[in-house]
Design an enzyme around this catalytic site. Structure first.
Site, PDB file in Angstrom:
ATOM      1  CG  ASP A  31      -2.153  -0.854   1.061  1.00 31.22           C
ATOM      2  OD1 ASP A  31      -2.411  -1.306  -0.072  1.00 31.22           O
ATOM      3  OD2 ASP A  31      -2.865  -1.065   2.069  1.00 31.22           O
ATOM      4  CD  GLU A  84       6.421  -1.647  -4.387  1.00 31.30           C
ATOM      5  OE1 GLU A  84       5.431  -1.760  -3.646  1.00 31.30           O
ATOM      6  OE2 GLU A  84       7.588  -1.771  -3.975  1.00 31.30           O
ATOM      7  N   GLY A  85       3.298  -4.498  -8.343  1.00 30.18           N
ATOM      8  CA  GLY A  85       1.988  -4.943  -8.834  1.00 30.18           C
ATOM      9  C   GLY A  85       1.670  -4.287 -10.168  1.00 30.18           C
ATOM     10  CD  GLN A  95      -5.645  21.969 -33.461  1.00 27.14           C
ATOM     11  OE1 GLN A  95      -6.112  21.123 -34.234  1.00 27.14           O
ATOM     12  NE2 GLN A  95      -6.287  23.051 -33.142  1.00 27.14           N
TER      13      GLN A  95
HETATM   14  C1  FAD Z   1      13.096  -4.056 -12.354  1.00 30.52           C
HETATM   15  C2  FAD Z   1      12.251  -4.849 -11.403  1.00 30.52           C
HETATM   16  C3  FAD Z   1      12.486  -4.775 -10.061  1.00 30.52           C
HETATM   17  C4  FAD Z   1      11.735  -5.531  -9.167  1.00 30.52           C
HETATM   18  N1  FAD Z   1      12.017  -5.456  -7.856  1.00 30.52           N
HETATM   19  C5  FAD Z   1      11.347  -6.226  -7.000  1.00 30.52           C
HETATM   20  C6  FAD Z   1      11.667  -6.219  -5.612  1.00 30.52           C
HETATM   21  O1  FAD Z   1      12.548  -5.488  -5.173  1.00 30.52           O
HETATM   22  N2  FAD Z   1      10.990  -7.027  -4.785  1.00 30.52           N
HETATM   23  C7  FAD Z   1       9.999  -7.851  -5.233  1.00 30.52           C
HETATM   24  O2  FAD Z   1       9.402  -8.558  -4.438  1.00 30.52           O
HETATM   25  N3  FAD Z   1       9.663  -7.868  -6.532  1.00 30.52           N
HETATM   26  C8  FAD Z   1      10.316  -7.093  -7.426  1.00 30.52           C
HETATM   27  N4  FAD Z   1       9.973  -7.122  -8.749  1.00 30.52           N
HETATM   28  C9  FAD Z   1       8.933  -8.053  -9.181  1.00 30.52           C
HETATM   29  C10 FAD Z   1       7.639  -7.354  -9.578  1.00 30.52           C
HETATM   30  O3  FAD Z   1       6.946  -6.888  -8.432  1.00 30.52           O
HETATM   31  C11 FAD Z   1       6.817  -8.336 -10.410  1.00 30.52           C
HETATM   32  O4  FAD Z   1       7.511  -8.583 -11.613  1.00 30.52           O
HETATM   33  C12 FAD Z   1       5.429  -7.785 -10.701  1.00 30.52           C
HETATM   34  O5  FAD Z   1       4.663  -7.680  -9.521  1.00 30.52           O
HETATM   35  C13 FAD Z   1       4.665  -8.696 -11.677  1.00 30.52           C
HETATM   36  O6  FAD Z   1       4.682 -10.022 -11.274  1.00 30.52           O
HETATM   37  P1  FAD Z   1       5.195 -11.148 -12.269  1.00 30.52           P
HETATM   38  O7  FAD Z   1       6.462 -10.700 -12.901  1.00 30.52           O
HETATM   39  O8  FAD Z   1       5.195 -12.431 -11.515  1.00 30.52           O
HETATM   40  O9  FAD Z   1       4.104 -11.151 -13.408  1.00 30.52           O
HETATM   41  P2  FAD Z   1       2.917 -12.202 -13.594  1.00 30.52           P
HETATM   42  O10 FAD Z   1       2.137 -12.289 -12.332  1.00 30.52           O
HETATM   43  O11 FAD Z   1       3.449 -13.445 -14.203  1.00 30.52           O
HETATM   44  O12 FAD Z   1       2.029 -11.414 -14.673  1.00 30.52           O
HETATM   45  C14 FAD Z   1       2.170 -11.575 -16.081  1.00 30.52           C
HETATM   46  C15 FAD Z   1       0.993 -10.846 -16.727  1.00 30.52           C
HETATM   47  O13 FAD Z   1      -0.250 -11.444 -16.302  1.00 30.52           O
HETATM   48  C16 FAD Z   1      -1.072 -10.483 -15.691  1.00 30.52           C
HETATM   49  N5  FAD Z   1      -1.805 -11.069 -14.566  1.00 30.52           N
HETATM   50  C17 FAD Z   1      -1.308 -11.833 -13.548  1.00 30.52           C
HETATM   51  N6  FAD Z   1      -2.291 -12.139 -12.678  1.00 30.52           N
HETATM   52  C18 FAD Z   1      -3.423 -11.561 -13.161  1.00 30.52           C
HETATM   53  C19 FAD Z   1      -4.774 -11.517 -12.723  1.00 30.52           C
HETATM   54  N7  FAD Z   1      -5.161 -12.097 -11.582  1.00 30.52           N
HETATM   55  N8  FAD Z   1      -5.681 -10.832 -13.464  1.00 30.52           N
HETATM   56  C20 FAD Z   1      -5.296 -10.218 -14.608  1.00 30.52           C
HETATM   57  N9  FAD Z   1      -4.029 -10.215 -15.084  1.00 30.52           N
HETATM   58  C21 FAD Z   1      -3.110 -10.884 -14.358  1.00 30.52           C
HETATM   59  C22 FAD Z   1      -0.116  -9.392 -15.204  1.00 30.52           C
HETATM   60  O14 FAD Z   1      -0.791  -8.156 -15.015  1.00 30.52           O
HETATM   61  C23 FAD Z   1       0.903  -9.374 -16.321  1.00 30.52           C
HETATM   62  O15 FAD Z   1       0.400  -8.606 -17.373  1.00 30.52           O
HETATM   63  C24 FAD Z   1      10.697  -6.370  -9.657  1.00 30.52           C
HETATM   64  C25 FAD Z   1      10.447  -6.419 -11.040  1.00 30.52           C
HETATM   65  C26 FAD Z   1      11.195  -5.674 -11.904  1.00 30.52           C
HETATM   66  C27 FAD Z   1      10.892  -5.745 -13.391  1.00 30.52           C
END
Ligand code: FAD
Length: 200
Positions: free
Chosen positions: A60, A183-184, A99
């Site tokens: 949050d 962060e989501g 524009q």
């Molecule tokens: C540069 C960088 C730094 C980061 N640093 C940190 C850190 O310090 N600490 C940490 O904990 N994490 C960190 N992260 C991780 C980051 O928080 C996650 O990558 C992010 O939350 C997305 O999760 P995921 O990669 O597992 O994607 P996924 O969950 O695999 O998502 C893939 C796609 O599916 C969609 N999706 C997933 N679930 C749903 C749903 N229920 N409904 C609709 N769409 C959905 C997502 O929106 C996305 O478009 C970092 C990531 C990056 C790129």
């Protein structure tokens, strides 16, 4: 689910590869690996079983930070585009007089102000100790999407120079994309917002 503090050097806790990222390259991101890692119960953070709630509370607040980060990138890109649009002449006049360009600047400025108001509202809720799950998700969702749109428009306004490293907008464009993911993702923010709306 419970949260723990794991010290560097603990057996079974390793740093993985450093990620080769599109943007935000001044901030290093690496995997962390837990492989049969055993820790003492004294390393529990807070109370047992509260890890998920703690993580949600941290998110949050963290989302307001990403909203603010998005605003900073968007403002940087907008200011660079505003300057360039007044300096660059084509067809005998500054491109800001067209524009097609001035309306882009109007959209950028309006979206940035709206994103700032949402971000300040969420920060105000946090400062006053109020629940701000909905406000921080709205601020993060809107400001990050604005950031990507503004950075994209800033590159467009710079034309070919926007695609080179001679101007800052190329970096803003690459950095911006993290904001709709970290962060989501935007999809997850919409999930949080809709849950909060439907709850009330
Ligand atoms: C540069 C960088 C730094 C980061 N640093 C940190 C850190 O310090 N600490 C940490 O904990 N994490 C960190 N992260 C991780 C980051 O928080 C996650 O990558 C992010 O939350 C997305 O999760 P995921 O990669 O597992 O994607 P996924 O969950 O695999 O998502 C893939 C796609 O599916 C969609 N999706 C997933 N679930 C749903 C749903 N229920 N409904 C609709 N769409 C959905 C997502 O929106 C996305 O478009 C970092 C990531 C990056 C790129």
């Amino acid at each position: 689910m419970s949260a723990f503090i794991v010290e560097r050097g603990t057996q079974g806790f390793l740093a993985g590869k450093k990620e080769n990222k599109l943007g935000m390259r001044a901030s290093e991101t690496a995997e962390i690996i837990f492989d049969h890692c055993r820790i003492h119960k004294d390393q529990l953070l807070g109370k047992e079983g509260e890890g998920f709630v703690q993580a949600m509370k941290v998110l949050d607040g963290g989302r307001i930070s990403i909203a603010a980060l998005s605003l900073g990138i968007a403002k940087g890109a907008y200011e660079a585009a505003l300057r360039y649009a007044q300096e660059r002449h084509q067809f005998g006049q500054p491109i800001a007089r067209f524009q097609g360009i001035s309306f882009k600047l109007a959209d950028m400025a309006t979206r940035i102000e709206a994103a700032e108001l949402l971000t300040r509202q969420a920060a105000d809720f946090k400062d006053r100790g109020l629940k701000m799950t909905r406000e921080s998700a709205m601020a993060k969702y809107y400001a990050s999407e604005v950031c990507v749109q503004v950075a994209n428009d800033a590159v467009q306004i710079h034309g070919g120079y926007g695609y080179t490293k001679d101007f800052p907008v190329e970096k803003f464009y690459r950095d911006a994309k993290l904001c709709t993911i970290g962060e989501g993702t935007s999809e997850i923010q919409k999930l949080v917002i809709s849950r909060e709306i439907l709850r009330s």
